[in-house]
Design an enzyme around this catalytic site. Structure first.
Site, PDB file in Angstrom:
ATOM      1  N   GLU A  91       0.831  -1.201   0.000  1.00 46.02           N
ATOM      2  CA  GLU A  91       0.000   0.000   0.000  1.00 46.02           C
ATOM      3  C   GLU A  91       0.856   1.237   0.000  1.00 46.02           C
ATOM      4  O   GLU A  91       1.990   1.223   0.449  1.00 46.02           O
ATOM      5  CB  GLU A  91      -0.842   0.062   1.263  1.00 46.02           C
ATOM      6  CG  GLU A  91      -1.849  -1.003   1.358  1.00 46.02           C
ATOM      7  CD  GLU A  91      -2.502  -0.964   2.721  1.00 46.02           C
ATOM      8  OE1 GLU A  91      -2.772   0.138   3.225  1.00 46.02           O
ATOM      9  OE2 GLU A  91      -2.710  -2.047   3.277  1.00 46.02           O
ATOM     10  N   CYS A 111       5.192  -7.736   7.138  1.00 45.65           N
ATOM     11  CA  CYS A 111       6.063  -7.279   8.212  1.00 45.65           C
ATOM     12  C   CYS A 111       6.302  -8.431   9.180  1.00 45.65           C
ATOM     13  O   CYS A 111       5.412  -9.248   9.411  1.00 45.65           O
ATOM     14  CB  CYS A 111       5.424  -6.111   8.949  1.00 45.65           C
ATOM     15  SG  CYS A 111       6.478  -5.377  10.229  1.00 45.65           S
ATOM     16  N   GLY A 173       5.657  -2.571   6.860  1.00 47.05           N
ATOM     17  CA  GLY A 173       7.031  -3.051   6.956  1.00 47.05           C
ATOM     18  C   GLY A 173       7.883  -2.258   7.923  1.00 47.05           C
ATOM     19  O   GLY A 173       7.508  -1.180   8.376  1.00 47.05           O
ATOM     20  N   SER A 226       8.426   4.373  17.050  1.00 46.96           N
ATOM     21  CA  SER A 226       7.126   3.857  17.496  1.00 46.96           C
ATOM     22  C   SER A 226       7.330   3.300  18.895  1.00 46.96           C
ATOM     23  O   SER A 226       7.807   2.172  19.048  1.00 46.96           O
ATOM     24  CB  SER A 226       6.639   2.768  16.541  1.00 46.96           C
ATOM     25  OG  SER A 226       6.338   3.333  15.286  1.00 46.96           O
ATOM     26  N   CYS A 354      -2.717   0.913   9.134  1.00 45.73           N
ATOM     27  CA  CYS A 354      -1.674   0.354   8.273  1.00 45.73           C
ATOM     28  C   CYS A 354      -1.962  -1.090   7.896  1.00 45.73           C
ATOM     29  O   CYS A 354      -2.277  -1.905   8.754  1.00 45.73           O
ATOM     30  CB  CYS A 354      -0.337   0.406   8.992  1.00 45.73           C
ATOM     31  SG  CYS A 354       0.384   2.015   8.963  1.00 45.73           S
TER      32      CYS A 354
HETATM   33  N1  SAH Z   1       7.566  -0.456  11.280  1.00 45.39           N
HETATM   34  C1  SAH Z   1       7.701   0.973  11.357  1.00 45.39           C
HETATM   35  C2  SAH Z   1       6.951   1.649  10.234  1.00 45.39           C
HETATM   36  C3  SAH Z   1       5.450   1.555  10.343  1.00 45.39           C
HETATM   37  S1  SAH Z   1       4.908   3.107  10.799  1.00 45.39           S
HETATM   38  C4  SAH Z   1       7.316   1.458  12.727  1.00 45.39           C
HETATM   39  O1  SAH Z   1       6.933   0.627  13.548  1.00 45.39           O
HETATM   40  O2  SAH Z   1       7.463   2.625  13.027  1.00 45.39           O
HETATM   41  C5  SAH Z   1       3.264   2.927  11.105  1.00 45.39           C
HETATM   42  C6  SAH Z   1       2.839   3.627  12.381  1.00 45.39           C
HETATM   43  O3  SAH Z   1       1.457   3.333  12.589  1.00 45.39           O
HETATM   44  C7  SAH Z   1       3.600   3.090  13.566  1.00 45.39           C
HETATM   45  O4  SAH Z   1       3.825   4.054  14.542  1.00 45.39           O
HETATM   46  C8  SAH Z   1       2.636   2.030  14.025  1.00 45.39           C
HETATM   47  O5  SAH Z   1       2.927   1.666  15.316  1.00 45.39           O
HETATM   48  C9  SAH Z   1       1.301   2.709  13.834  1.00 45.39           C
HETATM   49  N2  SAH Z   1       0.153   1.800  13.810  1.00 45.39           N
HETATM   50  C10 SAH Z   1       0.133   0.485  13.568  1.00 45.39           C
HETATM   51  N3  SAH Z   1      -1.092  -0.017  13.692  1.00 45.39           N
HETATM   52  C11 SAH Z   1      -1.902   0.994  14.033  1.00 45.39           C
HETATM   53  C12 SAH Z   1      -3.299   1.119  14.323  1.00 45.39           C
HETATM   54  N4  SAH Z   1      -4.100   0.068  14.285  1.00 45.39           N
HETATM   55  N5  SAH Z   1      -3.771   2.353  14.634  1.00 45.39           N
HETATM   56  C13 SAH Z   1      -2.964   3.416  14.675  1.00 45.39           C
HETATM   57  N6  SAH Z   1      -1.642   3.368  14.394  1.00 45.39           N
HETATM   58  C14 SAH Z   1      -1.111   2.170  14.092  1.00 45.39           C
END
Ligand code: SAH
Length: 364
Positions: A91, A111, A173, A226, A354
């Site tokens: 995406e 991922c 990812g 994150s 995501c």
């Molecule tokens: N793997 C990297 C890149 C992904 S970033 C990372 O972890 O930073 C995507 C962001 O969206 C991250 O901060 C992730 O934790 C957050 N995210 C994942 N699932 C989510 C959800 N259901 N609701 C809101 N944010 C989410």
């Protein structure tokens, strides 16, 4: 498998054209279209129609193909479901904002990180994306904004508002499991699309060797961590990566990066609730105590905490918390002198969590 012309070097593209019995100048014409992100051959107006048709039978233009395009009702957000050459799906999201046009890029198909709140990881890791597969996501968004009109740079060097101006590597990812390709991609975006380092953000769940590699690379991009929990015990429950890299070491590596480049560090913090046995939503990582603990971790550093309301993922048993609880959490950070923002979620109606779109499509 069809040849992907975007992946060919200039001399390979020339050879391809010559092998088809065409004059060499066709290679240059085709390259210009590819550099603009042409999604197919039929848009290549300066090629004869029968040639465009012939090319389509033997080649693809870009290494990503749009299989679904969704517009949010906010009219500002476009989400693309893209297919790679080996049929994996990823995406990419284009967000039109008051400060520019931002593209959210995926760095892997799937991922491996296994975060308990996220949709991207539900089907596991398929593979790393190549430099070109990441760059092509940006060109796909660029084509959406500009189509076949040439990029025009204003006299002062600013691109106009039909160009991609910002890149966030926050799609599916973990970018720091694919660090060298991500670096290659960002070098390309900076060089070929004029996107300045300060308008690029890489988000990681906290892979320390990757953060150190970005540091050694030396470009002044923005780093986002994150975090999602203020202590190791809680974080390990929702982010398996925390078994390998503990909060303090991750933050130390991140502060080294941001101090070194004189950038503000972004901390992403999803506010999670969880239903108890009576069906009442309890705060999981979002109590006032959690806000105080988070403040203690980052006080005195140049940090922005981005508070993220959780996007519902049906397969995950978390719950969204009330707006009041979000603001109570934020108020404590503010009281402690910490910069904070609540992330405005975009395009929730088109599955902005995501990985959601890819997941839904795969389950059909
Ligand atoms: N793997 C990297 C890149 C992904 S970033 C990372 O972890 O930073 C995507 C962001 O969206 C991250 O901060 C992730 O934790 C957050 N995210 C994942 N699932 C989510 C959800 N259901 N609701 C809101 N944010 C989410």
């Amino acid at each position: 498998m069809k040849t992907v012309l975007f992946n060919l070097t200039d001399s390979e593209l020339e050879q391809f054209v010559v092998d088809m019995g065409l004059p060499r100048f066709r290679a240059k014409q085709i390259r210009e279209w590819l550099n603009r992100g042409a999604p197919n051959f039929s848009v290549m107006k300066n090629l004869p129609i029968d040639l465009r048709e012939k090319l389509a039978t033997v080649a693809d233009t870009m290494p990503v193909k749009i299989i679904k395009k969704l517009e949010s009702s906010d009219n500002q957000t476009t989400k693309f479901l893209l297919e790679l050459n080996d049929c994996e799906q990823i995406e990419c999201v284009l967000m039109r904002t008051t400060y520019g046009n931002s593209v959210c890029v995926s760095s892997q198909a799937g991922c491996a990180m296994g975060c308990k709140f996220c949709a991207s990881t539900l089907l596991g890791l398929k593979r790393n994306l190549t430099t070109n597969e990441m760059f092509a996501q940006v060109l796909t968004a660029q084509w959406e904004l500009r189509g076949d009109k040439l990029k025009d740079i204003r006299p002062n060097g600013d691109a106009n508002n039909n160009d991609v101006s910002h890149i966030v590597v926050m799609g599916t990812g973990e970018p720091l499991q694919n660090t060298q390709n991500v670096i290659g991609f960002l070098e390309q975006a900076n060089k070929e699309l004029n996107i300045s380092w300060r308008r690029i953000t890489v988000s990681t769940c906290g892979i320390i060797p990757g953060i150190d590699a970005l540091n050694a690379w030396g470009r002044p991009i923005n780093l986002a961590i994150s975090l999602h929990a203020p202590d190791d015990e809680l974080r390990t429950q929702i982010m398996p990566v925390n078994n390998r890299f503990k909060i303090k070491e991750v933050l130390d590596a991140a502060f080294r990066f941001s101090d070194n480049h004189n950038r503000q560090l972004m901390i992403e913090y999803i506010l999670l609730g969880k239903k108890n046995s009576d069906g009442v939503i309890e705060l999981f990582n979002a109590t006032p105590e959690h806000a105080e603990k988070l403040s203690d971790l980052i006080r005195g550093h140049n940090v922005m905490v981005n508070l993220i309301p959780w996007n519902t993922v049906d397969e995950r048993d978390f719950a969204s918390i009330s707006g009041n609880a979000v603001h109570r959490f934020q108020d404590i950070l503010i009281k402690n002198g910490i910069h904070t923002r609540i992330r405005r979620e975009r395009g929730a109606d088109i599955g902005s969590a995501c990985g959601q779109l890819r997941l839904k499509n795969a389950q059909k």
